[in-house]
Design a protein around this motif. Structure first.
Motif: not given
Length: 434
Positions: A340-355
């Protein structure tokens, strides 16, 4: 009645206010934000030109090769940039380096407008991005000269994270314009021109600093008698200094894993946006999808800047890094398992947060444990780790990233790797950096 947590957060806000009232810090922040916003614009223009033009199809091998080539020059010259930062006025390096890449970006825009081939534009892009990596190391080495030691965590939260957000915002703005105007042609030339102007502004701002304010210590200037062998000795001394600072060395190991994982994921995301999330015959839609993911990563990085001053305050730096690594690992798994594009965007946000959150902690550990006379060389080694890890990830992407960009089980393995890093973080002697 206010709780201890509320009191702590209020203290962080007061510290942030004090930091932002420091004129020299605001000045250095202006140099970083201006330069990195233009980095985002410049790189988005290149992505539009090379990956999202109507006549091109993005393959894992093509994206990986382009990304690796863009980083290889600094991998070669990085150690010598560290010597420069420890032997020459960092103010001059930041100022004239930005002016140099502004000129190179301007030439690249002219070459593209004249209809020259990809090779000419690519060579100029290599030069711009090579200078960029040295400048980022210089900004990190200069930061302790404008910030008090007790504010290192806060400064490392706000400064590089704000730079990352600025780069993301620049990229999103350029992607948005290109998506409206259409890839190629005038939009790409305009992106390079805007970046060139911004680089010149950043250079002018840097040159307004007093010459010796940003270091290195007086008496470190290179003399004409110093030759190649002396420079080699400087590099060896910097590596030895890092070897003797185990907390800094261990922190760089964590960054190596994150950059390897993030590099692999970046290649997959470009391919996914170009071939799967949008019609292959509609590159503008693919570019817009990539802009959404870039914006999500930038938003996550911004959230890290807000949370880190509380989470990584003195005595909790290693615990903060562990939490961030676990967040990045969970996000990495989610990226591999969702379509899902929306779920991918959310996951990308958390990847940016964690990294980005982990990087804030690592920056703090390195700054606390490295002597200023070696700081430029160590932060250049830090940047070198960034680039080598990313290049290795690009090589692995040729084999590990499928043609549709969906990582699947590979993302699960990457997530487990983050978990292992979290379990080993801050153990033993490394804890002295807290």
């Amino acid at each position: 009645m206010p709780t201890a947590e509320t009191t702590s957060q209020s203290g962080v806000l007061r510290e942030l206010g004090g930091l932002l009232h420091t004129g020299r810090y605001r000045h250095l922040m202006g140099v970083r934000l201006t330069g990195q916003a233009c980095d985002g614009i410049f790189q988005a223009g290149l992505a539009s030109l090379f990956f999202f033009s109507p006549e091109r199809q993005a393959t894992p091998a093509g994206v990986a090769f382009a990304a690796a080539v863009l980083l290889l020059p600094f991998t070669v010259v990085g150690p010598w940039a560290g010597v420069l930062l420890d032997r020459t006025s960092r103010r001059s390096v930041l100022g004239y380096g930005n002016l140099l890449r502004g000129g190179l970006a301007l030439v690249a825009a002219g070459v593209l407008f004249a209809g020259a081939g990809d090779v000419a534009v690519g060579v100029l892009a290599l030069a711009v991005l090579s200078v960029n990596r040295a400048l980022l190391a210089g900004l990190s080495a200069a930061l302790p000269h404008v910030v008090a030691p007790e504010r290192f965590v806060l400064a490392n939260s706000v400064t590089p994270t704000a730079g990352t957000v600025a780069a993301g915002a620049g990229a999103v703005a350029a992607v948005g314009v290109t998506a409206v105007v259409g890839p190629g042609g005038g939009a790409d030339v305009a992106a390079l021109l805007v970046a060139a102007i911004g680089y010149v502004v950043a250079g002018g701002l840097a040159l307004l600093f007093p010459r010796e304010l940003l270091g290195p210590p007086p008496g470190s200037a290179v003399t004409s008698a110093r030759g190649f062998r002396a420079s080699v000795a400087d590099v060896v001394a910097g590596v030895a200094h890092l070897r003797d600072r185990l907390p800094a060395a261990g922190a760089l190991g964590l960054i190596a894993w994150h950059r390897w994982s993030f590099g692999l994921t970046t290649v997959a995301m470009v391919v996914l946006c170009r071939t799967t999330l949008a019609d292959v015959d509609d590159p503008a839609a693919g570019l817009a999808a990539l802009g959404l993911l870039l914006g999500a990563v930038a938003a996550g990085s911004g959230a890290a800047a807000v949370l880190a001053p509380w989470g990584a305050r003195r005595g909790r730096v290693h615990a903060w890094i562990r939490v961030c690594l676990l967040v990045a690992g969970a996000a990495q798994v989610a990226i591999g398992l969702t379509q899902s594009p929306v779920a991918l965007a959310v996951a990308a946000g958390f990847l940016g947060l964690g990294g980005q959150g982990a990087k804030i902690g690592v920056d703090t550990v390195v700054q606390r444990t490295v002597d200023d006379a070696f700081r430029g060389r160590v932060f250049t080694a830090y940047d070198l780790v960034f680039n080598v890890s990313y290049c290795l990830a690009c090589a692995a992407a040729v084999v590990l990233v499928p043609a549709d960009g969906r990582l699947g089980w590979v993302a699960v393995v990457l997530g487990v790797g983050y978990g292992v890093c979290a379990l080993t973080q801050g153990r033993g002697r490394a804890r002295v950096a807290d």
